[in-house]
Design a protein around this motif. Structure first.
Motif, PDB file in Angstrom:
ATOM      1  N   THR A 189       0.852  -1.190   0.000  1.00  0.00           N
ATOM      2  CA  THR A 189       0.000   0.000   0.000  1.00  0.00           C
ATOM      3  C   THR A 189       0.887   1.240   0.000  1.00  0.00           C
ATOM      4  OG1 THR A 189      -1.708  -1.166   1.248  1.00  0.00           O
ATOM      5  CG2 THR A 189      -1.818   1.233   1.226  1.00  0.00           C
ATOM      6  N   LEU A 204      -0.788   7.448  -9.954  1.00  0.00           N
ATOM      7  CA  LEU A 204      -0.883   6.726  -8.676  1.00  0.00           C
ATOM      8  C   LEU A 204      -1.146   7.707  -7.537  1.00  0.00           C
ATOM      9  CD1 LEU A 204       1.914   3.988  -8.768  1.00  0.00           C
ATOM     10  CD2 LEU A 204      -0.521   3.753  -9.248  1.00  0.00           C
ATOM     11  N   LYS A 205      -1.870   7.231  -6.498  1.00  0.00           N
ATOM     12  CA  LYS A 205      -2.224   8.065  -5.361  1.00  0.00           C
ATOM     13  C   LYS A 205      -1.938   7.337  -4.055  1.00  0.00           C
ATOM     14  CE  LYS A 205      -6.019  10.406  -7.822  1.00  0.00           C
ATOM     15  NZ  LYS A 205      -7.469  10.729  -7.796  1.00  0.00           N
ATOM     16  N   GLU A 206      -1.848   8.107  -2.978  1.00  0.00           N
ATOM     17  CA  GLU A 206      -1.687   7.511  -1.644  1.00  0.00           C
ATOM     18  C   GLU A 206      -2.876   6.594  -1.367  1.00  0.00           C
ATOM     19  OE1 GLU A 206      -1.207  10.467   1.321  1.00  0.00           O
ATOM     20  OE2 GLU A 206       0.434  11.503   0.284  1.00  0.00           O
ATOM     21  N   GLY A 207      -2.589   5.426  -0.791  1.00  0.00           N
ATOM     22  CA  GLY A 207      -3.636   4.458  -0.484  1.00  0.00           C
ATOM     23  C   GLY A 207      -3.818   3.401  -1.555  1.00  0.00           C
ATOM     24  N   ASP A 208      -3.249   3.634  -2.752  1.00  0.00           N
ATOM     25  CA  ASP A 208      -3.320   2.606  -3.796  1.00  0.00           C
ATOM     26  C   ASP A 208      -2.555   1.364  -3.367  1.00  0.00           C
ATOM     27  OD1 ASP A 208      -4.784   4.292  -5.343  1.00  0.00           O
ATOM     28  OD2 ASP A 208      -3.192   4.782  -6.761  1.00  0.00           O
ATOM     29  N   VAL A 240      -3.588  -2.172 -10.137  1.00  0.00           N
ATOM     30  CA  VAL A 240      -3.642  -1.441  -8.870  1.00  0.00           C
ATOM     31  C   VAL A 240      -5.063  -1.468  -8.328  1.00  0.00           C
ATOM     32  CG1 VAL A 240      -3.272   0.808  -7.782  1.00  0.00           C
ATOM     33  CG2 VAL A 240      -1.775   0.071  -9.647  1.00  0.00           C
ATOM     34  N   ARG A 242      -7.642   0.545  -6.014  1.00  0.00           N
ATOM     35  CA  ARG A 242      -7.939   1.829  -5.382  1.00  0.00           C
ATOM     36  C   ARG A 242      -9.305   1.691  -4.721  1.00  0.00           C
ATOM     37  NH1 ARG A 242      -6.984   6.722  -9.164  1.00  0.00           N
ATOM     38  NH2 ARG A 242      -4.846   6.060  -8.698  1.00  0.00           N
ATOM     39  N   GLY A 243      -9.251   1.358  -3.432  1.00  0.00           N
ATOM     40  CA  GLY A 243     -10.487   1.009  -2.749  1.00  0.00           C
ATOM     41  C   GLY A 243     -11.006  -0.309  -3.312  1.00  0.00           C
ATOM     42  N   GLN A 245     -11.985  -0.596  -6.441  1.00  0.00           N
ATOM     43  CA  GLN A 245     -11.849  -0.501  -7.888  1.00  0.00           C
ATOM     44  C   GLN A 245     -10.464  -0.948  -8.343  1.00  0.00           C
ATOM     45  OE1 GLN A 245     -12.207   3.476  -9.349  1.00  0.00           O
ATOM     46  NE2 GLN A 245     -12.265   2.889 -11.507  1.00  0.00           N
TER      47      GLN A 245
END
Length: 415
Positions: A189, A204-208, A240, A242-243, A245
């Motif tokens: 993560t 890409l984002k934090e939490g991915d 990846v 993301r939540g 998704q």
């Protein structure tokens, strides 16, 4: 009599005088400072003030005055470390995470999970103490390390140190010997995505959560790092989460050159790391008296080690690439501040000791050079001639300038 007390060099930015006539200055170049004293060899001194001039004092008084600077550095280090121990030190126990194959540590029989209790009989309660203890044995043939296994059993391992040198820039003694400190596992993560990095550009984002690369499941963070480092400039397809998704993301790792002429890829991401287990953390706090005693002992250890490192630089045991200057100090200060006030106190103590030791080097432009002249004066029963001192000051200034320039180049190479 002190004429000027200056913090920094060059053009004064702020100045004021006290009731004794001493001028206090904050100058433009913040790379040190100086004290200008009344001296008949430099200034025209009125007859009524000649007894206040520096050159009129006995050689013992001059030694005391010149020694006061480095002594103040060492006293400040004792104060900072004592305060640190009173506040309380939370540190990571020196537990071996892994041992490098075909290394000195592997040859000694060190194993993952073992805690380093003592080195040459000296207790080591964290990795900083381990590092300092190891550095004190640079140049020795061997050193005994007492370890404790996860089961609680204890044993003594012998590290072969013959031929051990630190030749790479900023090479850790632990890495050089083959010890990898224990750290909690990194998850897949993302805790941070660096701005303007390949990962940020790809979205890409934090939490991915990184699941797979090129269709292969990512087994661990280290496995991913290995894959990225050998894929500079190559487009990689990631899956990846993301939540709830799932996303397909294509990222091309950027190229980051290394000192040995090779290159490695990087994404520009930092993982979420599992929390430290309680048994791997130690917290130490002491009363004022015990803390002062520890402060003195730790300061003396750092002073001794500093002189040993200077000797090792001369003999080639430690590479001159490890010399650092003001930029390195600034970077280290910023990093230590981010770790908290206690870590910053430890860093200040280390820098203060380093400055004190550096000032004691026998270069005529430094305090150590002045002390060298005064010791010669005691032996000869007469001062060193002004012409000889002037030549020495010029040579010392050139050497100091060259050393400062070299340190700055090292700092720039690290950036």
């Amino acid at each position: 009599k002190v004429l000027r007390f200056s913090i920094g060099f060059g053009k004064p930015l702020v100045r004021w005088h006290d009731k004794y006539g001493t001028e206090y200055v904050l100058a433009m170049i913040p790379l040190g400072g100086y004290v200008k004293m009344l001296d008949e060899r430099v200034d025209d001194v009125p007859q009524e003030q000649k007894h206040l001039s520096f050159n009129s004092k006995s050689v013992y008084w001059r030694i005391a005055i010149v020694s006061a600077g480095p002594l103040a550095n060492f006293l400040f280090a004792i104060f900072a470390l004592s305060l640190m121990y009173v506040i309380g030190v939370q540190s990571v126990k020196p537990i071996v995470g892994d041992v490098t194959e075909q290394s000195r540590a592997e040859a000694a029989g060190l194993q993952a999970g073992e805690q380093l209790l003592t080195i040459d009989g000296k207790q080591t309660q964290d990795w900083q103490e381990v590092t300092l203890a190891l550095m004190q044995h640079l140049g020795d043939d061997e050193v005994n390390v007492k370890v404790q296994a996860e089961s609680g059993s204890q044993a003594v391992r012998t590290l072969n140190l013959q031929g051990w040198k630190l030749q790479q820039r900023d090479e850790s003694p632990l890495t050089s010997i083959g010890i990898k400190p224990y750290r909690p596992d990194a998850t897949l993560t993302l805790a941070m995505v660096a701005p303007d990095s390949p990962a940020h550009s790809a979205g890409l984002k934090e939490g991915d959560v990184l699941v797979s690369v090129e269709g292969e499941l990512i087994k661990s963070w280290q496995a991913l790092v290995n894959r990225i480092e050998r894929s500079a400039g190559q487009a990689l397809n990631f899956y990846v989460m993301r939540g709830a998704q799932g996303l397909d993301v294509t990222i091309t790792p950027a190229n980051k050159p290394t000192e040995d002429g090779f290159s490695r890829g990087y994404l520009g991401v930092v993982p979420v790391v599992e929390p430290w287990p309680e048994e791997a953390i130690s917290t130490r706090s002491y009363n004022v008296i015990d803390a002062a005693g520890l402060g003195v002992a730790k300061t003396w250890q750092m002073i001794s080690l500093s002189f040993e490192m200077i000797a090792n630089l001369v003999t080639g045991q430690v590479s001159i690439k490890n010399i650092s200057g003001p930029v390195g100090i600034a970077v280290g200060a910023g990093t230590s501040v981010s770790y908290g006030f206690v870590a910053f106190l430890s860093f200040l103590a280390l820098i203060s000791v380093s400055l004190g030791v550096f000032n004691l080097l026998p270069l005529p432009v430094l305090d150590g050079g002045h002390l060298m002249y005064y010791v010669i004066e005691l032996i000869r029963k007469k001062p060193v001639s002004e012409k000889t001192q002037e030549i020495g000051f010029r040579i010392g200034a050139m050497l100091l300038l060259a050393l400062t320039a070299f340190a700055l180049l090292n700092d720039i190479a690290r950036l």
